[in-house]
Design a protein around this motif. Structure first.
Motif, PDB file in Angstrom:
ATOM      1  N   ASN A 222      48.741  35.946  48.709  1.00  0.00           N
ATOM      2  CA  ASN A 222      48.320  36.402  47.401  1.00  0.00           C
ATOM      3  C   ASN A 222      48.233  37.932  47.409  1.00  0.00           C
ATOM      4  O   ASN A 222      47.554  38.523  48.253  1.00  0.00           O
TER       5      ASN A 222
ATOM      6  N   HIS B 233      52.382  32.111  44.238  1.00  0.00           N
ATOM      7  CA  HIS B 233      51.539  30.975  43.867  1.00  0.00           C
ATOM      8  C   HIS B 233      52.379  29.697  43.813  1.00  0.00           C
ATOM      9  O   HIS B 233      53.169  29.500  42.899  1.00  0.00           O
TER      10      HIS B 233
ATOM     11  N   THR C  22      45.154  34.215  40.533  1.00  0.00           N
ATOM     12  CA  THR C  22      46.051  33.429  39.693  1.00  0.00           C
ATOM     13  C   THR C  22      45.436  33.133  38.346  1.00  0.00           C
ATOM     14  O   THR C  22      45.959  32.365  37.568  1.00  0.00           O
TER      15      THR C  22
END
Lengths: 588, 588
Positions: A138, A278, A569
């Motif tokens: 991430n 993601h 996200t």
């Protein structure tokens, strides 16, 4: 019409009888890689399993085919940079070759720390082509978390975007302190004007590294289609992240299923508003290649850029968490552009409030609602639209569309079950149970955590931890996370339902409801709310609004106005809010 | 908004900690059916293969999912009969149950002799659901051939359409004479008004047989996805038919690939002009279920019925050999109807002449050209359209579209290779080679004929026996069957090219070119031609026409006006014409 053919054919024809003998050509057939634990297919005489009819499923095939069928079609766009599928194929071959020259071998992990830039797209193919496993970290993690995940994944290489270089360097320093051998850092800065802040000579740089590779590289295909292709660490809604492992087979099947549920025709134009880190961009990193589409890469997402790119590139499909929808709906009119065609947008992560669905349609988007988890390769179910709903009022339509729907093509079964008895709940739209999945697009497991894997799969189903009901038409609707549900005076309160009411208030931009401990009721609902700019409303008014639209026990007892903490996200981090609510203490 | 929920949830919640222990639930995981010859997936720690994440691929899943997602959508239409997906699912469960009660067990063969009626559609799911293998015999075979194939396949049951009862009875009588135990005959006549000519009481009848089954039947899923699902006997272009075996895995993947190449969106309406007995309807028997579409069944195909059904049911997709296209193009204007929307039509079997492609588009069809063989589950390649071709002249477009194109998503590789050296031919549009296939949608082999299987797969590729060139853009174009090519004075003559010129003559309805033995040249082209009604032209005029459009050595030396012999699937039987040409003797 084809003209006069002067081939060497007449010379060759007599040779047809000189085919290699079966004894020679079949030497390697019996032990060909593939599923043969069950030999029931051999019951019929005359059948064989050989390289002609048995190939491990892998998304690598999508790229190879795209390079042939969609050769000169644009594959990747980023600012003024453009590539064709044949170029992307060649670049991935070189990159895979360079990785193997650097010592990457089968099963090694290669990590990334980067936003949606072309390198991220290329690495989704190049790393598996080198036989390695891709781990896309991430891009919004801090250096401490990056160092933890690099250690846990044992990454040999980490590709780092120039803007994230400082975080990566700090993470590597942390590794050095614990005497862990740090991965090799390869810096990406090709596609941007600015040069990196501190790039020492001798260090690896993406483009020149890629150029050391060879186009003739022989792809290291998976030995079995069950081989790992990626590791995806779940984003921090839990304090202990888990490395979800995907297989080549699962990635292949979920890519196709996602293309289907998105209604992606041949050669779509896909705008990358979902982070590729993601769930590998909900498997569309590979899926867009399957359909020979064009990937429009974006470093960061803003309403202005979204509208500009849609118009400039004729975007047909895009995706995004409800935050992205929220951003579009609440954008300045000067940033919006009229759309000449419907843009298909897939949303997932949490159920979109009806008001937002409705406004998106007004702006020219066709919203498709999906649901899934990192453990289901991203998309698992979607709210398949029924023609008979076309004639319903917009409000009714929005309510139907906010449901999570039915399993996509890649899954075998999705069901709502009692987590203890494992019995299916009745399709009454009322009885809650846990959403459970079964099928080839469920993860291989949590990396180095067999206990967690076995717990997640106990009973022969993947347990999502999400609570839902099953409607009479079979469609499922998420009510809450198992750990988010509020129990007040013995009654269940779905926080999602309370939030939906709050979103219906004209002043509310964002809302999240969690449990607040209560000496009398056990728990009561506590709402965290962010208001729209220029709007003012107080807690009592909002509570009254909720009591007007919900059974009284479900209305929040507490309303706190605040910025909502989110994961990278876009998911609201309820565990932080729960801590805050707990800190408030009991109301009575 | 959902109202007050009174579930048993609060009672259940405390039980979450009482999940079954991993020791209990994992007892059966280690030996789960699946691919595990290669254990490389176990290299990473923490992964498991279990019923939650590993299910053998099978088209049976498409039906089960359609019964949930597209529950009340129309599945099958035949005249005034209509079923929904939930009904079709229930009927297939009952039918599978009835089959197993009659003694059908795993791996048994169940045959059919029927046209495109609802029973044929149901049997495509019910037979595999009973664990058995479906063998759909060509409905136009004679009784001698039927008896040969029933013997070869060892069919335990044969489902027979009432109009084909006499042929089936004769076939069974032939079996009795050779002391072969005949299969049980089950008669189908439900959907038609007329009752069968001679139906003895006590004999099995489809609908009452189905009614003996139970809806709660537990589907016998394949133990391995490589298990056989169907046997397809190749149509008689060779005198010795071969039983091509398909697997559950291949059928699953080719169904999806065909849906993709056909551009089939969700819920298409498919008109069954392709026989379901031919490559299982190009795998769309299963593919239409995958997309929750509607199957319009037709007992027989005529232009009038095609146009009527398109308009009546809003048909979106259909298919057919060039004979079907020919039939549509040359139909009476009174039988045609204006189409309100483009109908996607896939054609395959032999390259459609440009003139026919052009006229089809004028009538409102969008023609998609595909190519494949029974051995590749039907469709293997298709001529993927490129946007840059939109601006070309219709004539240019037709020529491009008549090419066989590129592999679909399910195949790994299609190549043109020298059958002796196995080297790829250059992409020069001139050098001929044999079309070869590699991938998961290539047959498992020829039933009980390992030698033929091994010969077909020698060199690690499936050898199609078709000759083609590779164009500079990578698209392939079939030039001829390996055994059809004419060698005249040492030069290759593609019979397909000569036929294409003949089709360009306004008087020609059908044309086929074969080799005639020639003492001087070795072979010369001999054309068999059928003229359109009301047209007259003599042999010399046609030869002159060909010499005006081809190098002289390629023009036919002989033209014979005759009806062209065809297989039941519409392919011209060149071996019969070759015999006729041979009987003419040498020209000199």
């Amino acid at each position: 019409m084809n003209r006069f053919l002067r081939s060497s054919w007449s010379r060759l024809l007599p040779g047809v009888n000189r085919l290699p003998s079966s004894a020679q050509s079949y030497r390697h057939f019996s032990r060909f890689e593939g599923d043969s634990e069950s030999d029931s297919w051999k019951l019929m005489e005359g059948l064989v399993r050989c390289p002609a009819n048995c190939v491990p499923l892998s998304p690598i095939s999508f790229l190879e085919r795209a390079a042939k069928v969609y050769r000169d079609t644009t594959s990747v766009v980023y600012g003024s940079y453009k590539y064709t599928w044949s170029q992307t194929h060649e670049r991935c071959l070189k990159l895979a070759s360079a990785l193997s020259q650097l010592g990457i071998s089968r099963g090694d992990v290669v990590a990334t720390l980067a936003p949606n830039i072309p390198a991220m797209y290329e690495l989704h193919f190049a790393v598996p082509m080198a036989g390695a496993v891709l781990c896309t970290l991430n891009a919004r993690l801090d250096s401490a978390m990056v160092s933890v995940l690099l250690t846990h994944s044992e990454a040999k290489i980490v590709f780092v975007d120039y803007k994230l270089l400082d975080i990566a360097r700090e993470a590597l320093d942390l590794l050095a302190k614990t005497n862990t051998k740090p991965p090799i850092l390869i810096l990406i800065w090709k596609w941007d004007d600015s040069s990196p802040t501190s790039f020492e000579p001798g260090a690896y740089e993406y483009e020149s590294f890629l150029e050391t590779g060879h186009i003739g590289f022989e792809i290291r295909r998976p030995k079995s289609e069950w081989d790992p292709i990626t590791v995806n660490y779940t984003s921090g809604t839990t304090s202990r992240p888990k490395g979800v492992v995907y297989s080549h087979r699962g990635a292949y099947l979920n890519s196709l299923a996602t293309v289907f549920l998105h209604g992606m025709h041949s050669m779509p134009v896909y705008l990358w508003t979902v982070p590729m880190f993601h769930c590998n961009g909900w498997c569309l990193t590979w899926g867009v290649a399957a359909q020979g589409g064009t990937n429009i890469c974006l470093r960061s997402v803003s309403p202005k850029e979204i509208f500009e790119n849609i118009v400039l590139h004729n975007v047909t499909h895009m995706g995004g968490a409800p935050t992205v929808l929220n951003m579009i709906v609440n954008s300045r009119v000067s940033d919006q552009k009229p759309l000449s065609h419907k843009v298909e947008i897939m949303t997932g992560g949490s159920p979109p409030p009806p008001q937002i669905l409705f406004k998106m349609e007004e702006l020219g988007f066709s919203v498709n609602h999906l649901y899934g988890l990192t453990e289901t390769y991203g998309p698992g179910t979607y709210c398949a639209w029924k023609p008979e709903w076309d004639s319903l009022l917009p409000d009714e339509q929005s309510k139907l569309k906010a449901r999570q729907g039915m399993q996509h093509l890649g899954l075998e079964e999705v069901d709502i079950r009692d987590p203890v008895t494992m019995e299916s709940v009745p399709a009454d739209g009322k009885t809650m149970g846990e959403i459970m999945f079964r099928g080839n697009t469920v993860m291989s497991g949590y990396l180095k955590d067999l206990q967690a894997t076995e717990k997640a799969f106990s009973g022969g189903w993947f347990r999502s931890g999400d609570l839902a009901v099953k409607h009479p038409d079979g469609y499922i609707e998420v009510k809450d996370r198992l750990k988010d549900i509020i129990i007040s005076g013995g009654e269940n309160i779905s926080t999602v339902e309370v939030e939906t009411v709050l979103y219906g208030h004209p002043a509310v931009l964002e809302a999240a409801v969690v449990a607040r401990p209560d000496n009398h009721w056990g728990q009561t609902p506590c709402a965290f709310v962010k208001l729209k700019e220029g709007f003012a409303v107080n807690a009592q008014e909002l509570i009254r609004f909720c009591r007007d639209h919900l059974p009284h026990y479900m209305a929040p007892r507490t309303v706190i106005f605040a910025e909502l903490p989110r994961t990278s996200t876009g998911k609201i981090q309820k565990f932080i809010l729960r801590e805050k609510a707990k800190a408030l203490g009991s109301l009575f």
